[in-house]
Design an enzyme around this catalytic site. Structure first.
Site, short mmCIF file in Angstrom:
data_model
loop_
_atom_site.label_atom_id
_atom_site.label_comp_id
_atom_site.label_asym_id
_atom_site.label_seq_id
_atom_site.Cartn_x
_atom_site.Cartn_y
_atom_site.Cartn_z
N ASP A 154 0.79 -1.27 -0.13
CA ASP A 154 0.03 -0.01 0.04
C ASP A 154 0.81 1.09 -0.07
O ASP A 154 2.13 0.94 0.42
CB ASP A 154 -0.75 -0.08 1.12
CG ASP A 154 -2.05 0.94 1.36
OD1 ASP A 154 -2.27 1.78 0.18
OD2 ASP A 154 -2.60 1.25 2.16
N PHE A 155 0.40 2.11 -0.37
CA PHE A 155 1.26 3.66 -0.55
C PHE A 155 0.95 4.50 0.84
O PHE A 155 1.80 4.58 1.53
CB PHE A 155 0.95 4.33 -1.84
CG PHE A 155 1.43 5.59 -1.74
CD1 PHE A 155 2.96 5.71 -1.93
CD2 PHE A 155 1.09 6.91 -1.81
CE1 PHE A 155 3.78 6.93 -2.14
CE2 PHE A 155 1.77 8.17 -1.79
CZ PHE A 155 3.03 8.22 -2.00
N ASP A 156 -0.17 5.01 0.92
CA ASP A 156 -0.33 5.92 2.14
C ASP A 156 -0.38 5.08 3.46
O ASP A 156 -1.07 4.08 3.68
CB ASP A 156 -1.84 6.55 1.97
CG ASP A 156 -1.81 7.37 0.76
OD1 ASP A 156 -1.32 8.49 0.84
OD2 ASP A 156 -2.34 6.80 -0.22
N ASP A 211 -1.69 -0.72 5.88
CA ASP A 211 -1.96 -0.05 7.24
C ASP A 211 -3.45 0.22 7.39
O ASP A 211 -3.71 0.61 8.71
CB ASP A 211 -1.27 0.94 7.35
CG ASP A 211 -1.96 2.24 6.52
OD1 ASP A 211 -2.22 1.83 5.24
OD2 ASP A 211 -2.37 3.35 7.01
#
Length: 257
Positions: free
Chosen positions: A22-24, A205
């Site tokens: 995931d990025f954020d 997250d």
């Protein structure tokens, strides 16, 4: 952390592996303005190292163009956006297209979320090709809770709507959403184009990442890492993006030996 180091060592010793992130909140700290999110420099450096030996993908709820602009990943990194509905491997369109009925539903969803957000400071609606997203991170807590509850009790319950609730977002899709399905499709696609992918590491997250954790199989060598606090089905946990960067650098070290 010793258990994670041992698991990482086993993962690194396999043949073809996929690292999906995931990025954020994973490569980039969470920020109030989504367009301002950028990967930590040490995370960006880790990706540059890792793509030399390993298949790497970013799997995000963001639209592909938005993800590409914020993450600025190495060219070899595959992008999966829209909670699994878009892939940079699928040509210019990025993924599936909507039927006439689905397009009409998406229009109604965006209009209803606009109505709920109207006049509420700190709340805004984002349009994606397959979904509409209500963002409440910058709103007061009472306003965020009220508008979120209205979205979940209203348009999220309409026929044909696929709802996902994340951190300070409610995403309503006109098609099925889910990072797990997108991740499995990516693994199959990569395996079809070359040697089979032996195992996948996924780090996320958000509550929307639990879908991807559940789709993987630790008994088969897959590695799942929760970033931050909260209940999770992941096998391992780290505290934040800086720990993810350290994990990726360690994996790059192991894969290069």
């Amino acid at each position: 952390m010793r258990d994670l180091e041992e698991a990482l060592g086993r993962f690194a010793g396999l043949g073809r592996v996929l690292v999906a992130l995931d990025f954020d909140g994973v490569l980039a700290p969470i920020v109030d303005e989504p367009s301002a999110a950028r990967p930590l420099p040490e995370a960006a450096a880790a990706l540059e190292r890792l793509v030399a030996t390993t298949d790497v993908a970013l799997v995000s709820g963001r639209d592909l163009d938005d993800l590409r602009a914020c993450a600025a990943p190495p060219a070899a990194v595959v992008l999966v956006g829209g909670h699994g509905t878009q892939s940079s491997l699928e040509g210019a369109a990025g993924g599936q297209s909507l039927s006439e009925d689905e397009s009409a539903l998406l229009g109604r969803l965006g209009a209803e979320l606009d109505r709920l957000a109207e006049g509420v400071e700190g709340v805004h609606v984002e349009r994606k090709p397959m979904s509409a997203v209500l963002h409440t991170r910058r709103a007061t807590r009472p306003d965020a809770e009220r508008v979120t509850a209205a979205a979940l009790a209203g348009p999220a319950t309409w026929d044909g709507v696929h709802a996902l609730r994340g951190k300070e977002v409610v995403e309503l899709g006109a098609v099925e959403l889910g990072k797990g399905a997108g991740l499995l499709r990516l693994r199959d696609r990569l395996s079809a184009d070359g040697p089979a992918v032996d195992a996948v590491l996924f780090a996320g997250d958000d509550v929307t990442d639990e879908n991807a954790f559940a789709a993987l199989d630790p008994a088969a060598g897959d590695l799942t890492v929760k970033v931050g606090d909260g209940e999770t089905g992941a096998a391992f946990r780290v505290d934040g993006p800086s720990d993810v960067a350290a994990l990726l650098h360690r994996l790059a070290d192991l894969r290069s030996t």
